[in-house]
Design a protein around this motif. Structure first.
Motif, short mmCIF file in Angstrom:
data_model
loop_
_atom_site.label_atom_id
_atom_site.label_comp_id
_atom_site.label_asym_id
_atom_site.label_seq_id
_atom_site.Cartn_x
_atom_site.Cartn_y
_atom_site.Cartn_z
N SER A 38 0.81 -1.21 0.00
CA SER A 38 0.00 0.00 0.00
C SER A 38 0.85 1.26 0.00
CB SER A 38 -0.92 -0.01 1.22
OG SER A 38 -1.78 1.09 1.22
N PHE A 39 1.86 1.31 0.87
CA PHE A 39 2.65 2.54 0.98
C PHE A 39 3.64 2.72 -0.15
CE2 PHE A 39 6.61 4.62 2.47
CZ PHE A 39 6.12 5.91 2.56
N ILE A 40 4.18 1.65 -0.68
CA ILE A 40 5.28 1.80 -1.64
C ILE A 40 4.82 2.50 -2.92
CG2 ILE A 40 5.09 -0.40 -2.90
CD1 ILE A 40 8.19 -0.65 -2.51
N VAL A 41 3.52 2.41 -3.24
CA VAL A 41 3.05 3.12 -4.43
C VAL A 41 2.99 4.62 -4.17
CG1 VAL A 41 1.77 1.09 -5.21
CG2 VAL A 41 0.58 2.83 -3.89
N VAL A 42 2.72 5.01 -2.92
CA VAL A 42 2.78 6.43 -2.58
C VAL A 42 4.23 6.90 -2.64
CG1 VAL A 42 2.21 8.16 -0.84
CG2 VAL A 42 0.76 6.14 -1.08
N LEU A 43 5.12 6.08 -2.09
CA LEU A 43 6.55 6.43 -2.08
C LEU A 43 7.08 6.66 -3.49
CD1 LEU A 43 9.21 6.66 -0.44
CD2 LEU A 43 9.51 4.20 -0.83
N TYR A 44 6.84 5.72 -4.40
CA TYR A 44 7.34 5.86 -5.76
C TYR A 44 6.63 6.98 -6.52
CZ TYR A 44 10.57 1.90 -5.94
OH TYR A 44 11.64 1.06 -5.76
N SER A 45 5.41 7.29 -6.12
CA SER A 45 4.70 8.39 -6.78
C SER A 45 5.33 9.74 -6.47
CB SER A 45 3.23 8.40 -6.36
OG SER A 45 2.57 7.23 -6.81
N THR A 46 6.14 9.82 -5.42
CA THR A 46 6.85 11.07 -5.12
C THR A 46 8.02 11.29 -6.08
OG1 THR A 46 8.43 10.06 -3.57
CG2 THR A 46 6.31 10.81 -2.67
N GLY A 47 8.36 10.26 -6.85
CA GLY A 47 9.49 10.36 -7.76
C GLY A 47 10.77 9.75 -7.23
N VAL A 48 10.74 9.28 -6.00
CA VAL A 48 11.91 8.61 -5.42
C VAL A 48 12.14 7.29 -6.14
CG1 VAL A 48 12.67 7.38 -3.34
CG2 VAL A 48 11.77 9.70 -3.16
N SER A 49 13.40 6.94 -6.38
CA SER A 49 13.71 5.67 -7.02
C SER A 49 14.50 4.73 -6.12
CB SER A 49 14.51 5.92 -8.31
OG SER A 49 15.71 6.62 -8.04
N GLY A 50 14.94 5.22 -4.98
CA GLY A 50 15.70 4.39 -4.05
C GLY A 50 17.15 4.81 -3.99
#
Length: 453
Positions: free
Chosen positions: A222-234
Motif C-alpha cells: 500500500s505505501f510503496i506506491v505512494v513512495l514511488y509516486s513522489t518520484g523517489v527511485s531508491g
C-alpha cells in the motif's frame, strides 16, 4: 510390383514411420510448470494444457504450489539441478535466485516469431529483462498486474454530495487526480452510521478509502506506491540513496494520516485483495484495487456493480521526477524457462498459449497486458464493466516502477520500505528517525556488496 509401386510403398512406409516416431516423441514429452495460485494457474490447468495435448500430443502439467512455498521450492529444485520443472513462476523481485538456472529466450523468440512489442515498454523492462543477465530475454509476461484506484461513481455523481463537497472545498467533486485530492475526498466520504449518504441514511459506517494495511507485505504494498509516486527511485547510478529526500517524510506522514483517519480498522489485518468485499457492499467510497479483484467489486450481489469508476493511482503533486500519474509496482505474473532438455518445447507451448491464442488467454485468465488485449472488441464486450475498466488499466501500465536491477533490491528497497512504514505507522519511530535508519542500512548494504567503498 513395379519399381514405381515399390518406391511409393517404401516412401509411404518411411513417411508413416516418421509420423509415428514424431507422434511417439510428442507423447513422450511432458512439460512441467510450477504455478502460483490464481486465474493464470486455473487457465493453464483447466483449459490450455488439455487443449495443447489434444492438438500436439505434448502433455503440460501445471503444479500449483502454496504462495508462501513457491519461491523456496523452485529455488531448491533449480539449484539442485533436478529438472523437476521446465517452467517456473516469475516475479521480477525474485529473479536473483534463478539467474543462473534459466535459459536465454532470445534465440527461441527469433526462431518462433514471438512478438515482444505486443507488451507495454515497462512490462518488457520489468518482466523480460534483467541486469543480472544483460542482453538476454529471461522470461515472458503472463499476467503482470498493477493496482489502480476505484471509486463509487454513483456517490460522486449524486447532486447532494456534489453540492456539499463544493461548499466545503471550493471545487467540484471528481475522481481524485492527486493524492491531496484523494485525502479531501476520503475525509469527505468517511461517515458514521446514522448519517446520510447519497440521499440515504446509513445503517453502517462508510469509509473514504482503503487498501491492505496488514503487517508486512500488506502495508508495504500500500505505501510503496505512494513512495514511488513522489518520484523517489531508491538510489541513483552511483548507488547514493535518494530516500533521504524530505519528500519521503511527507509521504509517510500523509499515508499514516490517510490510513488512520479514513480507512476501516479492519484494513490493518488485510493483505493482497482482502477488503474488496467492503467496497462491493457499499462500505467504501474509494479503494486501491489490483485487477484480480475486479470480479469481486463487480459482483452482481453487491451495490458497487455497475457503479464503479476506474482510474490510475493519483499523482503526487510536486513530485521530484515530473510524473503525471501515480506509480504502482508491477506484480508477478511472468514465467521463465529452466535449463532443461524441454526448454524449446516449453517455449513453443508458451508462444502458442500467449500469442497464437492471445484473445483466448485474456478470456480464460481474465488478466490483460498486451496491445491485442486492450484493442479487442471481443474482450471489451466480455463483461459489462470492461469498457470502463480496460482503458483505465491500460493507462495504469504506462507508469509502473521496476522491482529489480540488483540482487539486493528485495533487502534494501522492499524490506526497507516495510521496516520504515511499519515503525512510522505504529508510532515506534518518527518518519525522520525511520528515514535516517533506512538510509544508513541501505548504504551499508551497498558497501558490503561492493557497489561503493
Amino acid at each position: 510390383m513395379t519399381d514405381l509401386t515399390r518406391k511409393t510403398t517404401i516412401a509411404g512406409g518411411i513417411a508413416l514411420g516418421l509420423t509415428m516416431a514424431g507422434s511417439a516423441m510428442a507423447q513422450d514429452t511432458t512439460i512441467r510448470w510450477a504455478l502460483h495460485p490464481g486465474a493464470e494457474a486455473d487457465a493453464v490447468v483447466n483449459y490450455f494444457a488439455p487443449k495443447y495435448e489434444e492438438e500436439t500430443g505434448i502433455r503440460v502439467i501445471g503444479e500449483i504450489l502454496p504462495p508462501n512455498q513457491l519461491r523456496d521450492q523452485m529455488s531448491i529444485e533449480a539449484i539442485g539441478g533436478t529438472g523437476r520443472w521446465d517452467l517456473g513462476y516469475h516475479s521480477p523481485g525474485w529473479f536473483g535466485s534463478f539467474a543462473d538456472h534459466v535459459v536465454d529466450l532470445t534465440p527461441y523468440i527469433e526462431e518462433h516469431g514471438f512478438d515482444v512489442n505486443a507488451y507495454p515498454e515497462l512490462v518488457v523492462e520489468s518482466h523480460m529483462l534483467s541486469d543480472a543477465r544483460p542482453g538476454e530475454i529471461i522470461a515472458l509476461p503472463t499476467t503482470p498486474a498493477a493496482p489502480m484506484l476505484i471509486v463509487r461513481r454513483d456517490w460522486f455523481e449524486h447532486p447532494d454530495e456534489q453540492e456539499a463537497f463544493e461548499a466545503e472545498f471550493g471545487r467540484a467533486l471528481s475522481v481524485p487526480e492527486t493524492w491531496s485530492e484523494l485525502r479531501e475526498v476520503a475525509g469527505f466520504f468517511t461517515r458514521d452510521a446514522g448519517e446520510t449518504l447519497a440521499g440515504e441514511t446509513l445503517e453502517r459506517s462508510v469509509y473514504g478509502w482503503a487498501d491492505a494495511l496488514g503487517a508486512g507485505a500488506g502495508i508495504t504494498r500500500s505505501f510503496i506506491v505512494v513512495l514511488y509516486s513522489t518520484g523517489v527511485s531508491g538510489w541513483d547510478e552511483d548507488f547514493t540513496p535518494d530516500i533521504d529526500n524530505p519528500i519521503v517524510v511527507e509521504a509517510a506522514d500523509y499515508f499514516v494520516d490517510l490510513a488512520q483517519n479514513t480507512a476501516p480498522r479492519e484494513a490493518q489485518n488485510w493483505g493482497f485483495l482482502e477488503g474488496l468485499e467492503m467496497f462491493r457492499d457499499g462500505r467504501l467510497a474509494t479503494a486501491t484495487m489490483w485487477p484480480q479483484g475486479v470480479g469481486t467489486v463487480e459482483d452482481e450481489a453487491g451495490s458497487a456493480a455497475g457503479n464503479t469508476g476506474y482510474a490510475p493511482l493519483p499523482m503526487w503533486e510536486d513530485n521530484i521526477a515530473g510524473l503525471t500519474q501515480g506509480t504502482p509496482f508491477l506484480g508477478g505474473g511472468g514465467v521463465f524457462i529452466f535449463d532443461t532438455p524441454n526448454s524449446e518445447e516449453a517455449f513453443k507451448f508458451l508462444k502458442w498459449m500467449l500469442q497464437d491464442n492471445e484473445i483466448e488467454w485474456g478470456k480464460q485468465s481474465e488478466q490483460f497486458s498486451t496491445s491485442g488485449h486492450f484493442a479487442s472488441e471481443e474482450l471489451r464486450n466480455l463483461r459489462p464493466y470492461y469498457p470502463d475498466f480496460l482503458p483505465a488499466y491500460e493507462q495504469v501500465l504506462e507508469s509502473v516502477f521496476i522491482r529489480q536491477g540488483i540482487p539486493e533490491y528485495g533487502a534494501v528497497m522492499w524490506n526497507g520500505t516495510t521496516e520504515f512504514i511499519t515503525d512510522v505507522f505504529s508510532g515506534d519511530l518518527t518518519a525522520e528517525q525511520a528515514q535516517t535508519r533506512w538510509v544508513n542500512e541501505m548504504t551499508s548494504a551497498f558497501r558490503r556488496a561492493g557497489y561503493i567503498e
